[in-house]
Enzyme design. Structure first.
Site, PDB file in Angstrom:
ATOM      1  N   HIS A 131       0.044   0.931  31.413  1.00 23.16           N
ATOM      2  CA  HIS A 131       0.360  -0.074  31.739  1.00 23.16           C
ATOM      3  C   HIS A 131       1.890  -0.686  31.601  1.00 23.16           C
ATOM      4  O   HIS A 131       2.245  -1.407  31.003  1.00 23.16           O
ATOM      5  CB  HIS A 131      -0.171  -1.540  31.452  1.00 23.16           C
ATOM      6  CG  HIS A 131      -1.674  -1.457  31.859  1.00 23.16           C
ATOM      7  ND1 HIS A 131      -1.731  -2.554  33.193  1.00 23.16           N
ATOM      8  CD2 HIS A 131      -2.832  -0.638  31.559  1.00 23.16           C
ATOM      9  CE1 HIS A 131      -2.562  -2.525  33.434  1.00 23.16           C
ATOM     10  NE2 HIS A 131      -3.373  -1.279  32.828  1.00 23.16           N
ATOM     11  N   THR A 132       2.620   1.462  32.031  1.00 17.08           N
ATOM     12  CA  THR A 132       4.074   0.686  31.203  1.00 17.08           C
ATOM     13  C   THR A 132       4.612   1.250  31.777  1.00 17.08           C
ATOM     14  O   THR A 132       6.067   0.515  31.637  1.00 17.08           O
ATOM     15  CB  THR A 132       4.271   2.117  29.441  1.00 17.08           C
ATOM     16  OG1 THR A 132       3.352   3.124  30.702  1.00 17.08           O
ATOM     17  CG2 THR A 132       3.168   1.607  28.648  1.00 17.08           C
TER      18      THR A 132
ATOM     19  N   SER B 101      -6.615   6.914  40.518  1.00 15.11           N
ATOM     20  CA  SER B 101      -5.831   6.842  42.119  1.00 15.11           C
ATOM     21  C   SER B 101      -6.253   7.355  43.344  1.00 15.11           C
ATOM     22  O   SER B 101      -5.440   8.062  44.024  1.00 15.11           O
ATOM     23  CB  SER B 101      -4.414   7.598  40.920  1.00 15.11           C
ATOM     24  OG  SER B 101      -4.209   7.202  40.034  1.00 15.11           O
ATOM     25  N   SER B 102      -7.514   6.884  43.575  1.00 19.23           N
ATOM     26  CA  SER B 102      -7.442   7.470  44.827  1.00 19.23           C
ATOM     27  C   SER B 102      -6.737   6.642  46.138  1.00 19.23           C
ATOM     28  O   SER B 102      -6.314   7.295  47.098  1.00 19.23           O
ATOM     29  CB  SER B 102      -9.132   6.928  44.939  1.00 19.23           C
ATOM     30  OG  SER B 102      -9.293   5.838  44.744  1.00 19.23           O
TER      31      SER B 102
ATOM     32  N   GLY C  50     -12.652   4.031  43.023  1.00 25.03           N
ATOM     33  CA  GLY C  50     -12.623   2.385  41.720  1.00 25.03           C
ATOM     34  C   GLY C  50     -12.693   3.091  40.401  1.00 25.03           C
ATOM     35  O   GLY C  50     -13.259   3.019  39.448  1.00 25.03           O
TER      36      GLY C  50
ATOM     37  N   GLY D 140     -10.298   4.493  38.735  1.00 21.13           N
ATOM     38  CA  GLY D 140      -8.720   4.922  37.299  1.00 21.13           C
ATOM     39  C   GLY D 140      -7.814   6.259  37.604  1.00 21.13           C
ATOM     40  O   GLY D 140      -7.700   6.768  37.189  1.00 21.13           O
TER      41      GLY D 140
ATOM     42  N   ASP E  50       1.053   6.299  39.353  1.00 27.35           N
ATOM     43  CA  ASP E  50      -0.059   7.214  40.290  1.00 27.35           C
ATOM     44  C   ASP E  50       1.012   7.430  41.714  1.00 27.35           C
ATOM     45  O   ASP E  50       0.688   8.805  41.695  1.00 27.35           O
ATOM     46  CB  ASP E  50      -1.070   5.890  40.807  1.00 27.35           C
ATOM     47  CG  ASP E  50      -1.620   5.431  39.781  1.00 27.35           C
ATOM     48  OD1 ASP E  50      -1.142   5.786  38.253  1.00 27.35           O
ATOM     49  OD2 ASP E  50      -2.354   4.212  40.121  1.00 27.35           O
TER      50      ASP E  50
END
Ligand code: GLA
Length: 385
Positions: free
Chosen positions: A33-34, A128-129, A124, A126, A174
């Site tokens: 979250h940076t 990055s599909s 889903g 995490g 991502d």
């Protein structure tokens, strides 16, 4: 395997002559979250990827097929035009549509095409599909229609697709990892300037492993809300310090200064981000010295921050994190956006078997779900096959 599958399916549905492209999912060692706060991240592309078979079809329509899109493996097909009004109903098809639209908005002409998509990036989780899908489609369209976008632009097109067609106001991590991944290396990316550096990653004596809780996350409202919190805090700080554009520029003292101008929820979220940006920088210094114990310690701190301050963890992830601690795992934390998905674990090779056995058993007993385990292999980014 995937290639044979999509080749056969493509020929069956649309005939011969397809070209093939792939784009991977990613891990992120630390720095969560940076990215949308102008900070740093440390991702790497992995050996789980999306694959597309594609060919221009000489019409103005797209015909798309995704044999394993939904969890129950019901094949899905979608047909749509390329004007703004033609947005398809199927969520997975909106990614394809979005990428094509974003390219059109940048002045390029996209004609109709046929496309088959398949892959093994868990949805889903995490990993990055969605970015893998955007980048695979982006690379493919860029190539078959000779559009001339570079990798930076393709990453930004993927991100814009999330913003404008999926509704997730994500950062650039991502898509960047999908587009710029390099075998054996992590990418230390400055998300403000997009300057990046490859950091060879081969932690001798350690293994990097993901454990998938199988709590599928769907990023959306909760994610966007956190971004808005950060933006509100930046706006408050910028009243006194006009040069502050992102939380990346802010210090904890500046944050303290505005404590009574922002909500306590926004405050604690911003505090996490400022601390996390510093943690990543500290972890990078430790990596330079092959000091994996410090890297691991930072990973645990990230987990605590993501769980207690940013509140993007869940019981299942916290449980796996505790088990990792009990087993003496060097570092463990929730990875990616959160709300489910995987933990990423840095574990001494000699502890690996015992850790995986204990985590799998305990998790299954507690949640009645068998978690999935993926050894991380760092691979190249998006490319033509
Ligand atoms: C998701 C987003 C990224 C990033 C991470 C959290 O994966 O797509 O941009 O914000 O969450 O680090």
């Amino acid at each position: 395997m995937e290639i044979t599958k999509i080749k056969e399916k493509f020929e069956e549905l649309y005939g011969p002559g397809a070209a093939f492209y792939t784009s991977p999912g990613r891990i992120n060692l630390i720095g969560e979250h940076t990215d949308y706060n102008g900070g740093f991240v440390l991702p790497g592309a992995v050996d789980k990827a999306l694959y597309v078979a594609i060919k221009a079809n000489g019409t103005d329509k797209v015909r798309a097929y995704a044999p394993d899109e939904n969890p129950d493996k019901v094949a899905v097909s979608s047909e749509f035009g390329l004007e703004e009004a033609n947005r398809p109903k199927e969520r997975w098809a909106q990614y394809i549509f979005g990428v094509a639209r974003e390219m059109t908005k940048r002045g390029k002409k996209i004609n109709g095409f046929d496309i088959v998509i398949s892959g093994d990036v868990p949805l889903g989780a995490g990993m990055s599909s969605s970015a893998a899908l955007e980048s695979a489609v982006g690379f493919a369209l860029n190539d078959i229609f000779n559009l001339g976008f570079d990798r930076f632009e393709l990453a930004l097109i993927g991100q814009a697709t999330e913003h404008n067609y999926v509704g997730v106001k994500c950062g650039i991590m991502d898509q960047f990892a999908s587009c710029f991944g390099k075998e054996g290396s992590l990418i230390r990316l400055d998300c403000r300037s997009l300057e990046y550096e490859y950091v060879p990653f081969n932690p001798k004596g350690y293994k990097l492993v993901l454990i998938n809780t199988r709590v599928a996350h769907m990023l959306g409202g909760e994610y966007n809300e956190r971004r808005e919190s950060c933006e509100r805090v930046v706006a408050a700080i910028a009243k006194k310090h006009p040069k502050i554009e992102f939380l990346r520029d802010a210090t904890l003292d500046m944050l303290k200064d505005v404590a009574n101008q922002v909500s306590s929820l926004d405050y604690i979220r911003a505090e996490f981000v400022i601390e996390e940006i510093q943690r990543l920088l500290d972890a990078c210094e430790a990596l330079k010295k092959d000091d994996y114990e410090t890297v691991g310690k930072k990973m645990y701190e990230t987990h605590t921050g993501l769980s207690r301050k940013y509140t993007v963890s869940c019981d299942e992830l916290d449980f796996l994190n505790e088990i990792a601690k009990e087993c003496g795992v060097t570092g463990s934390r929730v990875m990616g956006g959160g709300f489910g998905g995987c933990t990423i674990n840095l574990v001494k090779a000699e502890l690996y078997d015992a850790f995986i056995a204990k985590a799998t058993k305990a998790y299954k007993e507690k949640f009645a779900i068998e978690p999935l385990v993926y050894d991380v292999v760092i691979k190249d980014g998006a490319r033509k096959l």
